[in-house]
Scaffold this motif. Sequence first.
Motif, PDB file in Angstrom:
ATOM      1  N   THR A  49      38.829  -5.184 -25.396  1.00  0.00           N
ATOM      2  CA  THR A  49      38.317  -4.865 -24.067  1.00  0.00           C
ATOM      3  C   THR A  49      37.933  -6.138 -23.321  1.00  0.00           C
ATOM      4  O   THR A  49      38.245  -6.299 -22.135  1.00  0.00           O
ATOM      5  CB  THR A  49      37.099  -3.937 -24.189  1.00  0.00           C
ATOM      6  OG1 THR A  49      37.436  -2.860 -25.057  1.00  0.00           O
ATOM      7  CG2 THR A  49      36.686  -3.394 -22.847  1.00  0.00           C
ATOM      8  N   LEU A  52      41.040  -7.926 -22.173  1.00  0.00           N
ATOM      9  CA  LEU A  52      41.690  -7.255 -21.042  1.00  0.00           C
ATOM     10  C   LEU A  52      40.951  -7.536 -19.743  1.00  0.00           C
ATOM     11  O   LEU A  52      41.559  -7.660 -18.682  1.00  0.00           O
ATOM     12  CB  LEU A  52      41.783  -5.746 -21.297  1.00  0.00           C
ATOM     13  CG  LEU A  52      42.758  -5.335 -22.399  1.00  0.00           C
ATOM     14  CD1 LEU A  52      42.699  -3.838 -22.634  1.00  0.00           C
ATOM     15  CD2 LEU A  52      44.179  -5.741 -22.036  1.00  0.00           C
ATOM     16  N   LEU A  57      43.194  -6.774 -16.445  1.00  0.00           N
ATOM     17  CA  LEU A  57      43.956  -5.573 -16.804  1.00  0.00           C
ATOM     18  C   LEU A  57      43.026  -4.381 -16.991  1.00  0.00           C
ATOM     19  O   LEU A  57      43.468  -3.242 -17.064  1.00  0.00           O
ATOM     20  CB  LEU A  57      44.765  -5.817 -18.074  1.00  0.00           C
ATOM     21  CG  LEU A  57      45.895  -6.833 -17.922  1.00  0.00           C
ATOM     22  CD1 LEU A  57      46.596  -7.084 -19.234  1.00  0.00           C
ATOM     23  CD2 LEU A  57      46.895  -6.372 -16.876  1.00  0.00           C
ATOM     24  N   THR A  58      41.740  -4.652 -17.103  1.00  0.00           N
ATOM     25  CA  THR A  58      40.727  -3.606 -17.125  1.00  0.00           C
ATOM     26  C   THR A  58      39.608  -4.083 -16.213  1.00  0.00           C
ATOM     27  O   THR A  58      39.290  -5.259 -16.210  1.00  0.00           O
ATOM     28  CB  THR A  58      40.184  -3.404 -18.548  1.00  0.00           C
ATOM     29  OG1 THR A  58      41.156  -2.710 -19.307  1.00  0.00           O
ATOM     30  CG2 THR A  58      38.912  -2.581 -18.567  1.00  0.00           C
ATOM     31  N   GLU A  59      39.059  -3.149 -15.453  1.00  0.00           N
ATOM     32  CA  GLU A  59      37.998  -3.553 -14.543  1.00  0.00           C
ATOM     33  C   GLU A  59      36.648  -3.533 -15.218  1.00  0.00           C
ATOM     34  O   GLU A  59      36.288  -2.550 -15.847  1.00  0.00           O
ATOM     35  CB  GLU A  59      37.958  -2.591 -13.357  1.00  0.00           C
ATOM     36  CG  GLU A  59      38.863  -3.022 -12.253  1.00  0.00           C
ATOM     37  CD  GLU A  59      38.744  -2.109 -11.061  1.00  0.00           C
ATOM     38  OE1 GLU A  59      37.678  -1.493 -10.874  1.00  0.00           O
ATOM     39  OE2 GLU A  59      39.733  -2.010 -10.327  1.00  0.00           O
ATOM     40  N   PRO A  60      35.882  -4.614 -15.076  1.00  0.00           N
ATOM     41  CA  PRO A  60      34.534  -4.609 -15.639  1.00  0.00           C
ATOM     42  C   PRO A  60      33.654  -3.592 -14.904  1.00  0.00           C
ATOM     43  O   PRO A  60      33.907  -3.292 -13.743  1.00  0.00           O
ATOM     44  CB  PRO A  60      34.020  -6.023 -15.365  1.00  0.00           C
ATOM     45  CG  PRO A  60      35.191  -6.825 -14.948  1.00  0.00           C
ATOM     46  CD  PRO A  60      36.201  -5.879 -14.404  1.00  0.00           C
ATOM     47  N   LEU A  73      39.579 -10.187 -10.961  1.00  0.00           N
ATOM     48  CA  LEU A  73      39.581  -8.947 -10.187  1.00  0.00           C
ATOM     49  C   LEU A  73      40.180  -9.165  -8.809  1.00  0.00           C
ATOM     50  O   LEU A  73      40.899  -8.327  -8.295  1.00  0.00           O
ATOM     51  CB  LEU A  73      38.146  -8.459 -10.003  1.00  0.00           C
ATOM     52  CG  LEU A  73      37.664  -7.349 -10.903  1.00  0.00           C
ATOM     53  CD1 LEU A  73      36.384  -6.771 -10.357  1.00  0.00           C
ATOM     54  CD2 LEU A  73      38.715  -6.270 -11.034  1.00  0.00           C
ATOM     55  N   GLU A  75      41.866 -12.161  -7.766  1.00  0.00           N
ATOM     56  CA  GLU A  75      43.123 -12.912  -7.738  1.00  0.00           C
ATOM     57  C   GLU A  75      43.855 -12.831  -9.063  1.00  0.00           C
ATOM     58  O   GLU A  75      44.102 -13.845  -9.711  1.00  0.00           O
ATOM     59  CB  GLU A  75      42.843 -14.365  -7.363  1.00  0.00           C
ATOM     60  CG  GLU A  75      42.343 -14.504  -5.942  1.00  0.00           C
ATOM     61  CD  GLU A  75      41.976 -15.930  -5.608  1.00  0.00           C
ATOM     62  OE1 GLU A  75      42.900 -16.679  -5.284  1.00  0.00           O
ATOM     63  OE2 GLU A  75      40.802 -16.278  -5.688  1.00  0.00           O
ATOM     64  N   PRO A  76      44.204 -11.612  -9.442  1.00  0.00           N
ATOM     65  CA  PRO A  76      44.843 -11.438 -10.759  1.00  0.00           C
ATOM     66  C   PRO A  76      46.161 -12.204 -10.883  1.00  0.00           C
ATOM     67  O   PRO A  76      46.490 -12.691 -11.955  1.00  0.00           O
ATOM     68  CB  PRO A  76      45.069  -9.926 -10.857  1.00  0.00           C
ATOM     69  CG  PRO A  76      44.989  -9.420  -9.474  1.00  0.00           C
ATOM     70  CD  PRO A  76      44.067 -10.333  -8.740  1.00  0.00           C
ATOM     71  N   LEU A  77      46.890 -12.316  -9.774  1.00  0.00           N
ATOM     72  CA  LEU A  77      48.192 -12.979  -9.875  1.00  0.00           C
ATOM     73  C   LEU A  77      48.027 -14.455 -10.229  1.00  0.00           C
ATOM     74  O   LEU A  77      48.762 -14.991 -11.057  1.00  0.00           O
ATOM     75  CB  LEU A  77      48.984 -12.830  -8.579  1.00  0.00           C
ATOM     76  CG  LEU A  77      49.304 -11.398  -8.146  1.00  0.00           C
ATOM     77  CD1 LEU A  77      50.279 -11.395  -6.989  1.00  0.00           C
ATOM     78  CD2 LEU A  77      49.865 -10.582  -9.296  1.00  0.00           C
ATOM     79  N   LYS A  80      47.133 -14.654 -13.849  1.00  0.00           N
ATOM     80  CA  LYS A  80      48.230 -14.324 -14.759  1.00  0.00           C
ATOM     81  C   LYS A  80      49.337 -15.366 -14.737  1.00  0.00           C
ATOM     82  O   LYS A  80      50.141 -15.446 -15.648  1.00  0.00           O
ATOM     83  CB  LYS A  80      48.760 -12.927 -14.435  1.00  0.00           C
ATOM     84  CG  LYS A  80      47.709 -11.848 -14.793  1.00  0.00           C
ATOM     85  CD  LYS A  80      48.280 -10.467 -14.802  1.00  0.00           C
ATOM     86  CE  LYS A  80      48.047  -9.749 -13.507  1.00  0.00           C
ATOM     87  NZ  LYS A  80      48.500  -8.347 -13.564  1.00  0.00           N
ATOM     88  N   TYR A  85      49.318 -14.152 -22.437  1.00  0.00           N
ATOM     89  CA  TYR A  85      48.617 -13.130 -23.217  1.00  0.00           C
ATOM     90  C   TYR A  85      49.573 -12.490 -24.211  1.00  0.00           C
ATOM     91  O   TYR A  85      50.673 -12.074 -23.853  1.00  0.00           O
ATOM     92  CB  TYR A  85      48.061 -12.078 -22.261  1.00  0.00           C
ATOM     93  CG  TYR A  85      47.554 -10.807 -22.919  1.00  0.00           C
ATOM     94  CD1 TYR A  85      46.589 -10.848 -23.928  1.00  0.00           C
ATOM     95  CD2 TYR A  85      48.030  -9.562 -22.506  1.00  0.00           C
ATOM     96  CE1 TYR A  85      46.129  -9.680 -24.511  1.00  0.00           C
ATOM     97  CE2 TYR A  85      47.557  -8.388 -23.083  1.00  0.00           C
ATOM     98  CZ  TYR A  85      46.613  -8.459 -24.081  1.00  0.00           C
ATOM     99  OH  TYR A  85      46.162  -7.295 -24.659  1.00  0.00           O
ATOM    100  N   PRO A  87      49.505  -9.288 -26.588  1.00  0.00           N
ATOM    101  CA  PRO A  87      48.726  -8.109 -26.951  1.00  0.00           C
ATOM    102  C   PRO A  87      48.690  -7.918 -28.469  1.00  0.00           C
ATOM    103  O   PRO A  87      49.501  -8.509 -29.183  1.00  0.00           O
ATOM    104  CB  PRO A  87      49.466  -6.946 -26.299  1.00  0.00           C
ATOM    105  CG  PRO A  87      50.509  -7.538 -25.433  1.00  0.00           C
ATOM    106  CD  PRO A  87      50.748  -8.927 -25.884  1.00  0.00           C
TER     107      PRO A  87
END
Lengths: 325, 321
Positions: A49, A52, A57-60, A73, A75-77, A80, A85, A87
């Motif tokens: 968690t 992520l 990939l998961t919102e806090p 949150l 500027e994810p691009l 990434k 990453y 998995p």
Amino acid sequence: MNTNNNTVIKTENLTKCYNETPVVNNLNLSVYRGEVFGILGPNGSGKTTTILMFLGLTEPSGGKVNIVGFDPLREPLEVKRRVGYMPDSVGFYDDITARANLRYTARLAGIETEETEKRTNDLLTQLELIDVADKKVGTFSRGMRQRLGLAEVLLKQPEVAILDEPTTGLDPEAAQEFLRLIRGLKGKGITILLSSHLLHQVQAICDRVGLFSHGRMVLEGTVEELSSKVIGGAYDLSVEASGNDLEEQIRKIPGVVEVELYGENEFHIEAKEDVREKVAAEIVRAGGKLLSLNMKRHSLDDIYARYFEEERDEAQRVQANREKA
Amino acid sequence: MKLKEFKLTERKRKGSPFTGLWTVVLKEMADHMGGIRMRLLVGLILLTALGSIYSSARAIRDAVGEDPFIILRLFTTSTDPLPSFVSFMGFLIPLAAITLGFDSINSEYNKRTLSRVLSQPIYRDALLLGKFLAALFTLTITLLSLWLIVIGVGLLLLGIPPSGEEVLRSLVFLVATLAYSGIWLIVAMLFSVIFRQPATSALASFAVWLLFAVFWSIITGLIAGLFGAGGEAGRSAAELTISRISPNTLYGEITLALLNPETRALGLVFFSQLQGALLGSPLPFLLSLLLILPHFTGLLAAVILFFALTYVIFQRQEIRA
Ligand SMILES: Nc1ncnc2c1ncn2[C@@H]1O[C@H](COP(=O)(O)OP(=O)(O)OP(=O)(O)O)[C@@H](O)[C@H]1O
Ligand SMILES: [Mg+2]
């Protein structure tokens, strides 16, 4: 958030709740440039968690993350583009070749075609996959997939590589080999964050570790630091000696924390300092016969086992108190 | 808690939602085109299309020279026991669309590729839209080749090329068919987001299709019966409105208006509407277009609505398998 240039990942009170239950609880963590950081913890302690959330990939549910200078949150691009990453159970498109899988990733990552071909060949050679580069991934073994996963992470030449349980499912030799590869990345200036519950492996390659339990990072530091924090005495002696009343005598030696007797004449001694000489002298002085004396350093396994043992004891005590009341 | 989550999703995010869109489209199209599934479908569609076109061409051959819309009749003439080309399409297009869509998202979960793909610099928007467009383009290619086949058969068997209006009408029909297939595609994709098992989502999609294709007319009658108060006219009006919820009805009426130029009105026809009209004389192309505009808008709106719904559900899903 104030991050200096050397902090690549920094979280402030990072929290994630599922159905009101915190799974990651007020996490404050810093990972510095160029280090190998290990996240340790039992199943369900919130390692995946946390990872992520680093990638957006998961919102806090609360708190902040800053990774390579960006908020995942908002500027994810950007995040990434700079973070690779892998998995915990990495999967590929089985009906196309290893090369085609990498090519797709490279296009998504916006890497130019020519550059992709060059990097792909280099990486596949380095990871010993070049012979099967044009085979369909469906035919790959677990270890090959894992290495292909690492190739994919490296393809975008990341600043940070996040690997979730990179050695699960690998045989010991393959795992060792894989860890050697990961450790090699450190030389290239890539910051590495990996999660695992295979402690001796983490110990072998991590500069610092964080021990997770129920969504909290309960301990953080180098293995030595953790060792002295959890076990107190950082030295563990195993002594074989015969004689009368030795246990009492040894216990009196300054620096000794705990003495346990196993069977007739085997002692386990826990000490805050190196007491080998003193123990030997004491045994001889007491007229005993020293048969053997060994000292072992604490491994992460011991620390881990000890920590969760104490935690369990604590929980039982609380439970008992509640039942009394 | 729910509210807070919502607020977080609303927070402004940077970077284009379309980053990586065309990469996804190209990859997915290559998958469709190379896949055995699509080949089977195309084979099936070609076979039925050729069969029905051939037999309708034989049936209408004598009318060449008399009927100005002879090529359009190729699409609509049914010859016992074969249904017409358009009825075949009404059946095969949903089948094709569902086949292309029912495992688009859940297969990525099951192959454990989703987290890997989404850890690349793209938004989920691009993945979803890319998959939708790829399937739609694949269908477009199939439909265009079908259209060429029909025109070719017309040339070969009837010996005449289509008139300008026939080309226009049949091309608009093609676009309408695409919109119709878009609905089944996005419904299948919606189920592929909701259900983890591809078999479940395929079944759910076919259930919805069956509902509209077979049972909707029964349901329409039943519901309209509840509004008995409006008399016969009121009842029919209610029946028409309810039946038009079904994409099949909308598509059927579009087909009728476009490929039968004599169609002057859709659904209930009142006497006043027919006054001054020469019965049997064709409606100009533009008026036919006007006739189907609401239907077309309806189909498009439904596609967009379902896409938005799919997007919202997908957006809120945990990506870990
Ligand atoms: N979508 C979800 N809904 C509810 N609870 C969830 C969800 N995802 C994870 N959890 C819970 O969050 C907790 C932490 O899970 P997480 O996967 O982060 O643990 P982990 O440390 O990675 O474990 P492991 O070592 O098994 O991989 C678990 O108790 C899990 O049940
Ligand atoms: Mg995990």
